[in-house]
Design a protein around this motif. Structure first.
Motif, PDB file in Angstrom:
ATOM      1  N   VAL A 162       0.833  -1.200   0.000  1.00 22.96           N
ATOM      2  CA  VAL A 162       0.000   0.000   0.000  1.00 22.96           C
ATOM      3  C   VAL A 162       0.868   1.251   0.000  1.00 22.96           C
ATOM      4  O   VAL A 162       0.654   2.189  -0.783  1.00 22.96           O
ATOM      5  N   VAL A 166       1.227   4.221  -3.116  1.00 19.84           N
ATOM      6  CA  VAL A 166       0.673   5.511  -2.700  1.00 19.84           C
ATOM      7  C   VAL A 166       1.756   6.580  -2.685  1.00 19.84           C
ATOM      8  O   VAL A 166       1.586   7.679  -3.231  1.00 19.84           O
ATOM      9  N   ALA A 290      -2.071   0.866  -4.508  1.00 21.43           N
ATOM     10  CA  ALA A 290      -2.360   0.835  -3.080  1.00 21.43           C
ATOM     11  C   ALA A 290      -3.653   0.082  -2.797  1.00 21.43           C
ATOM     12  O   ALA A 290      -3.721  -0.743  -1.877  1.00 21.43           O
TER      13      ALA A 290
END
Length: 428
Positions: A162, A166, A290
């Motif tokens: 994630v 991101v 993500a």
């Protein structure tokens, strides 16, 4: 400090999201915080590097050269990095890597501020950053099982799965695009250097791990080539590993060059405010990655984990066709987002698969072989993308990048008999 038994009991305690369980451990919290800052810096650097090179020389061939140096540094040293991860403390390797990142980017910022920066400086800095990454990835992969129990590895890989898209593909590029678009590339380089410095401070705050969750056998002082040969033999004798890496190498050859070298020029030629548009397209990819990583890590590992992983990577490349052909900014954002979803989900499964099915004493070497084989053609892809775009349309290049991976994924699934293997070796 609590005992290993107490820490394992704590790790198995119910409650909360599964993906958040690793945050119960102090060393992991510090490590992932430092890694998050570092990958945010790397995300900014991808855009800063491209825009800085384009400011110095607006030629795809120049960006190909710099990007290829980064790839060559990574590929050329990743096997050495894997051997080092199995021979030396992984924490120490990660600390050195972060210090090298800081020095390289600071040098670029200082040269830019003095108006002395040249393309060859960017190429050298890119090569140094690539070499540093070659040592980081195997050390990080081998370090996680030392500070976390096995049942937390999927969640930990999910957290990175994630954080990385991101910060590296979404927030980092978007911030860099806005910052450089409003100011100048040197300020972007200085910001990246500050982020690396903060990450280094957090890493220094971690404590050396003498007794992790992995019980390591007594190590024998063997020759480097013998260590490497053991890892190669394991790879060749393990069909799911070998054919996934072969697929990845071809995937990188056809996909990385267009994304890293040609996409900045597509964005600047088709849309107003090219720097901002390029950053936002990468941001869409990151947000998709993500969500894909979060979705996989929040659930149990798929029963058909190999099949799911390969089909995600293969079919997930199809939206690249849209990126190559569309003149709609929003359609390009959606296509980039979809590619990111499948990429992020597949990477979480792959990282967990390595840590669960590879012997711990060999994990550093196998991780380095993973990067070497799968990224062997990365510098080639980056080096040829720019010159190739002068004789073949960018639309055609992206069409090939979108179609070929699904064919390669089906071949790997069939030849390695992955559906049979995943049933014979279930991962709860």
């Amino acid at each position: 400090m609590s005992t290993d038994l107490e820490r394992q009991s704590e790790a198995r305690a119910p409650g909360g999201w599964r993906v958040l369980a690793p945050f119960r451990f102090r060393e992991y919290r510090l490590l992932i915080a430092a890694v998050s800052l570092s990958i945010f810096a790397e995300g900014m650097w991808a855009v800063v590097m491209a825009l800085q090179v384009m400011e110095l020389d607006h030629d795809p061939a120049a960006l190909s050269l710099v990007a290829a140096c980064l790839g060559a540094g990574l590929v050329g040293f990743v096997l050495v990095g894997g051997i080092a991860a199995d021979r030396f403390p992984q924490r120490a390797i990660i600390l050195v890597v972060e210090a090298v990142n800081l020095v390289a980017v600071t040098a670029v910022a200082v040269l830019g501020a003095l108006d002395l920066l040249r393309i060859w400086h960017m190429a050298v800095a890119a090569g140094v950053l690539g070499i540093a990454a070659a040592f980081f990835f195997p050390a990080y992969s081998a370090y996680l099982p030392r500070i976390l129990p096995a049942e937390q590895l999927l969640a930990a890989n999910g957290v990175e799965g994630v954080m990385r898209p991101v910060l590296q593909r979404a927030v980092g590029p978007a911030v860099a695009g806005l910052l450089v678009g409003a100011t100048f590339p040197t300020l972007g380089s200085a910001t990246v250097a500050v982020l690396f410095a903060l990450a280094l401070v957090l890493l220094v705050a971690t404590r050396p791990v003498s007794n992790g969750f992995v019980v390591e056998p007594a190590r024998v002082k063997t020759r480097v080539l013998t260590d490497l040969a053991d890892g190669v033999r394991f790879m060749v004798k393990t069909p799911w590993l070998l054919w996934t890496l072969l697929f990845a190498s071809m995937f990188v050859l056809v996909v990385i060059g267009p994304l890293e070298v040609l996409l900045p020029f597509i964005a600047t030629e088709r849309f107003e405010d090219g720097a901002r548009s390029y950053g936002l397209v990468l941001a869409a990819f990151g947000m998709g990655g993500a969500l894909g990583a979060l979705g996989v890590s929040s659930r149990r590992l798929p029963r058909r984990y190999l099949t799911v992983m390969m089909l995600m990577w293969g079919a997930g490349s199809l939206p690249l066709i849209v990126i190559g052909w569309t003149s709609s900014f929003w359609l390009m954002l959606v296509a980039s987002f979809l590619v990111g979803v499948t990429d992020g989900a597949g990477m979480v499964i792959w990282g967990t698969l390595l840590q669960r099915r590879v012997p711990p004493a060999m994990l550093g070497r196998v991780s380095s072989l993973d990067f070497f084989v799968s990224l062997a053609f990365m510098p080639v892809s980056m080096a040829i993308a720019g010159p190739l775009s002068k004789v073949v349309s960018m639309q055609t290049i992206f069409a090939v990048a979108g179609i070929l991976p699904i064919i390669l994924a089906l071949i790997a699934l069939t030849v390695a008999r992955m559906p049979r293997d995943e049933i014979a070796h279930p991962l709860s």
